[in-house]
Enzyme design. Structure first.
Site, PDB file in Angstrom:
ATOM      1  CD  GLU A  73      -3.080   1.019   0.563  1.00 43.02           C
ATOM      2  OE1 GLU A  73      -2.417   1.997   0.150  1.00 43.02           O
ATOM      3  OE2 GLU A  73      -4.316   1.031   0.608  1.00 43.02           O
ATOM      4  CG  ASN A  99      -6.469   3.783   5.143  1.00 42.46           C
ATOM      5  OD1 ASN A  99      -6.215   4.052   3.977  1.00 42.46           O
ATOM      6  ND2 ASN A  99      -6.802   2.560   5.529  1.00 42.46           N
ATOM      7  CG  ASN A 120      -9.205   3.249   2.153  1.00 43.63           C
ATOM      8  OD1 ASN A 120      -8.067   3.637   1.972  1.00 43.63           O
ATOM      9  ND2 ASN A 120      -9.506   1.971   2.327  1.00 43.63           N
ATOM     10  CG  ASP A 175      -7.468   0.835  -0.700  1.00 48.30           C
ATOM     11  OD1 ASP A 175      -7.210   1.853  -0.038  1.00 48.30           O
ATOM     12  OD2 ASP A 175      -7.108  -0.296  -0.354  1.00 48.30           O
TER      13      ASP A 175
END
Length: 309
Positions: A43, A130, A187, A233
């Site tokens: 990520e 996040n 997110n 995402d």
């Protein structure tokens, strides 16, 4: 986990799927380079123009990895890393990171020290920051879902103390304010090129919403798009204001009016992406276990430390 990691070389076809005539001219390499593979859930890619390298998080393995653009070598940048997720750079080019495990947002100084920017709101610990973006005025905006405290997989199992999953802003004076509180699991987050709009995904709802930015406040929050394959995402924008969003089958590209123009199909579920390279026309994609890249015919919108559009 130190030293040089041996990248697993490989390529995959770069399949561009046109869904709207306005997708014409959006192309790039005919192959995706797999720069590295071997993560559990990768990520948060962020590019350093000065250093010619890419950083990204391997969240369950609690490390940040580094790929050198000049040598193609991959090494461990930081371990342990607080189960970091999203990263960006501030107006001075310093690394800003969301740490699931430590439930905080931090900045890595040029000398290597770490400064905590946000860790609690109204005396209560944040969930698990996040994704993060920096505005040109120096303010820092981030999402705070609970993925890092849902279990020990991406952080440490814990309780929500703030009453939900929200979006926050750190002002240049260090003050933390809540700017949106009507999300399920906020997110990805990114500004439009002129910073008049802020896009935020809700990964539990499979939606992408758009807000109007008025100084340190947000208004609106209308639905911009619904993901047609998996969930949204992370995402980034190009200089034309198009949104390049992660999805289960690859990267979905949206016109500023919300129309899905086309897709770039990727072999693994995409988690996030960023622009880099000397011309900001190299797209870096984190997808499940691997990091991919290719050159495109468009340019990514500049970051807060870059020149204005």
């Amino acid at each position: 986990m130190t030293g040089i990691l041996e990248p697993l070389a490989g390529t995959a076809p770069a399949v561009w799927e046109k869904l709207d005539d306005r997708f014409a001219g959006i192309r790039g390499d005919n192959k995706l380079e797999r720069l590295w593979t071997g993560g559990r859930w990768v990520e948060g890619p962020v590019y350093s123009a000065a250093g010619r390298y890419l950083l990204w998080s391997d969240i369950p393995n609690d490390r940040i990895l580094r790929w050198d653009e000049t040598s193609y070598q991959v090494s461990v940048f930081r371990h342990p890393a607080g189960n970091t997720n999203g990263h960006t750079r501030d107006t001075e080019g310093r690394l800003v990171s969301c740490e699931h495990g430590n439930r905080r947002v931090t900045r890595t100084e040029h000398h290597g020290g770490i400064t905590v920017l946000a860790h609690e709101y109204d005396g209560k610990r944040l969930n698990s920051p996040n994704d993060v973006v920096v505005k040109r005025d120096g303010s820092i905006w981030f999402t705070d879902p609970a993925y890092g405290i849902d279990s020990d997989y991406e952080g440490y199992k814990g309780e929500i103390e703030t009453g939900g999953c929200h979006v926050y802003r750190v002002g240049t004076d260090g003050a933390l304010t809540r700017v949106a509180d009507d999300f399920n699991r906020p997110n990805g987050i990114a500004f439009s090129p002129d910073e008049s709009l802020l896009y935020i995904s809700d990964s539990e709802e499979g939606t992408l919403r758009v807000f109007t930015v008025d100084g340190d406040k947000l208004s609106g929050g209308e639905l911009f798009a619904e993901c047609g394959n998996g969930i949204f995402d992370g995402f980034r924008l190009d200089t034309a204001g198009r949104v390049w969003a992660s999805a289960a089958d690859g990267v979905h590209i949206y016109h500023p009016d919300g129309t899905l123009l086309g897709k770039l199909l990727v072999p693994e579920t995409v988690s996030n992406l960023t622009w880099g390279g000397p011309k900001r026309n190299r797209l870096f994609i984190t997808a499940t276990t691997s990091v991919y890249s290719l050159l495109t015919t468009v340019n990514g919108a500049p970051e807060a430390y870059g020149p204005r559009v």
